[in-house]
Motif scaffolding. Structure first.
Motif, PDB file in Angstrom:
ATOM      1  N   PRO A   1      -4.243   4.689 -13.468  1.00  0.00           N
ATOM      2  CA  PRO A   1      -4.886   4.670 -12.156  1.00  0.00           C
ATOM      3  C   PRO A   1      -4.036   3.944 -11.115  1.00  0.00           C
ATOM      4  N   ILE A   2      -3.792   4.601 -10.004  1.00  0.00           N
ATOM      5  CA  ILE A   2      -3.121   3.978  -8.866  1.00  0.00           C
ATOM      6  C   ILE A   2      -3.938   4.281  -7.614  1.00  0.00           C
ATOM      7  N   GLU A   3      -3.673   3.565  -6.549  1.00  0.00           N
ATOM      8  CA  GLU A   3      -4.427   3.717  -5.303  1.00  0.00           C
ATOM      9  C   GLU A   3      -3.445   3.717  -4.132  1.00  0.00           C
TER      10      GLU A   3
ATOM     11  N   LEU B   1      10.516  -3.030 -10.300  1.00  0.00           N
ATOM     12  CA  LEU B   1       9.998  -2.700  -8.983  1.00  0.00           C
ATOM     13  C   LEU B   1       8.531  -3.078  -8.906  1.00  0.00           C
ATOM     14  N   CYS B   2       8.133  -3.622  -7.744  1.00  0.00           N
ATOM     15  CA  CYS B   2       6.740  -4.016  -7.550  1.00  0.00           C
ATOM     16  C   CYS B   2       6.338  -3.749  -6.109  1.00  0.00           C
ATOM     17  N   ALA B   3       5.036  -3.596  -5.888  1.00  0.00           N
ATOM     18  CA  ALA B   3       4.525  -3.513  -4.525  1.00  0.00           C
ATOM     19  C   ALA B   3       4.657  -4.884  -3.877  1.00  0.00           C
TER      20      ALA B   3
ATOM     21  N   PHE C   1       4.638   3.641  -6.697  1.00  0.00           N
ATOM     22  CA  PHE C   1       5.032   4.723  -7.603  1.00  0.00           C
ATOM     23  C   PHE C   1       5.654   5.891  -6.830  1.00  0.00           C
ATOM     24  N   TYR C   2       5.184   6.147  -5.637  1.00  0.00           N
ATOM     25  CA  TYR C   2       5.812   7.170  -4.798  1.00  0.00           C
ATOM     26  C   TYR C   2       7.263   6.778  -4.517  1.00  0.00           C
ATOM     27  N   ALA C   3       7.479   5.512  -4.163  1.00  0.00           N
ATOM     28  CA  ALA C   3       8.831   5.037  -3.876  1.00  0.00           C
ATOM     29  C   ALA C   3       9.738   5.189  -5.089  1.00  0.00           C
ATOM     30  N   VAL C   4       9.239   4.826  -6.266  1.00  0.00           N
ATOM     31  CA  VAL C   4      10.054   4.944  -7.476  1.00  0.00           C
ATOM     32  C   VAL C   4      10.434   6.398  -7.719  1.00  0.00           C
TER      33      VAL C   4
END
Length: 299
Positions: free
Chosen positions: A262-264, A179-181, A272-275
């Protein structure tokens, strides 16, 4: 030109970091930390840039010219690449000059990038042009753009897709999902191209359902029009590009504090929210191994 295919001094092997069961539940979930590949040219940006740098050198160009917003990770990476590999860099920034410069623009200038500004109307116009060089020459006749290697906004082109396909070379074990943005669709297309045995899910950070078509176009250009090992999920944009909510911001803080990753809220936070949500909803087949691609970036 082999130097243009290797990162300058820095980490070359991105670590694979598994997340504990409080996040992953019954699945095996890991993060490929492309954000740690290099201090300044990290994440998917290196993979988008490297073959374009080689092509610029092959064409005898000494200037990289590209476009982006005032916080653009692509502009940052291009400025750094120019600094390390000896290219002059010009960045056309969307919007008007505002001083003092934000930290991202300060970094670009520190790396030697010449910052120029296009009002939002001209910025939209140039991205609809079949020949950006001709448009620039017409609107800035006092300059000569012949020496410029022009990179599109976000760095997305066929060479960038080929570079992103090589991300799989840094994955030391098999995974069922990656999974990727997804912002320009380049990384999603490259990952699908690079490993037909894994399902690639691009999490759109933009409002709308047009990125699936963009992925198809890139795969068609790469002579893989029938590739079906990918999907763009467009239900986690939180209102659109650079839009956020208190819920997303709290998730970003909690995740960063818990895992020291670190995420933004613009790209990786939405990913990461989606995962986390997809895991909770049992979106993946039982026993699946899930890989999250941390594409770096700052905000």
């Amino acid at each position: 030109m082999n130097d243009l295919l290797m990162l300058p001094d820095g980490i070359r092997q991105p670590p694979l970091q598994y997340l504990d069961s409080s996040f992953s539940g019954s699945y095996a979930v890991a993060v490929l930390r492309l954000d740690l590949m290099h201090l300044h040219i990290n994440g998917n940006k290196w993979f988008k840039l490297k073959y374009n740098l080689q092509q610029a050198r092959r064409e005898g160009k000494t200037t990289l010219l590209t476009f982006g917003g005032a916080y653009s990770n692509h502009l940052r990476a291009t400025a750094a690449a120019g600094h390390y590999f000896g290219f002059r860099t010009i960045g056309y920034v969307r919007g008007e000059l505002t001083e003092p410069l934000n930290p991202a623009l300060q970094f670009m200038r520190h790396m030697g990038m010449e910052l120029r500004y296009l009002n939002r109307s001209d910025y939209r116009t140039i991205h609809g042009q079949p020949d950006m060089r001709a448009w620039l020459q017409e609107h800035f006749p006092e300059e000569n753009f012949d020496d410029c290697y022009i990179l599109p906004e976000g760095g997305t082109n066929a060479l960038a897709v080929g570079g992103c396909a090589e991300i799989w070379q840094y994955v030391p074990e098999p995974f069922d999902y990656m999974l990727c943005a997804c912002g320009t669709s380049c990384t999603t297309a490259g990952l699908a191209l690079g490993n037909p045995n894994a399902k690639v899910l691009g999490i759109s950070v933009l409002k709308g359902n047009f990125l699936s078509q963009a992925v198809r176009q890139l795969l068609t250009a790469a002579n893989q029009p029938h590739a079906n090992n990918w999907e763009v999920i467009d239900s986690y944009h939180f209102g659109g590009y650079a839009r956020t909510t208190p819920e997303l911001e709290q998730f970003v803080r909690d995740f960063t504090n818990r895992y020291q990753i670190p995420i933004e809220p613009v790209y990786t936070g939405k990913l990461f929210y989606a995962v986390a949500d997809l895991l909770q909803k049992k979106h993946f087949a039982d026993g699946s191994k899930v890989l999250i691609l941390h594409t770096g970036g700052v905000y």
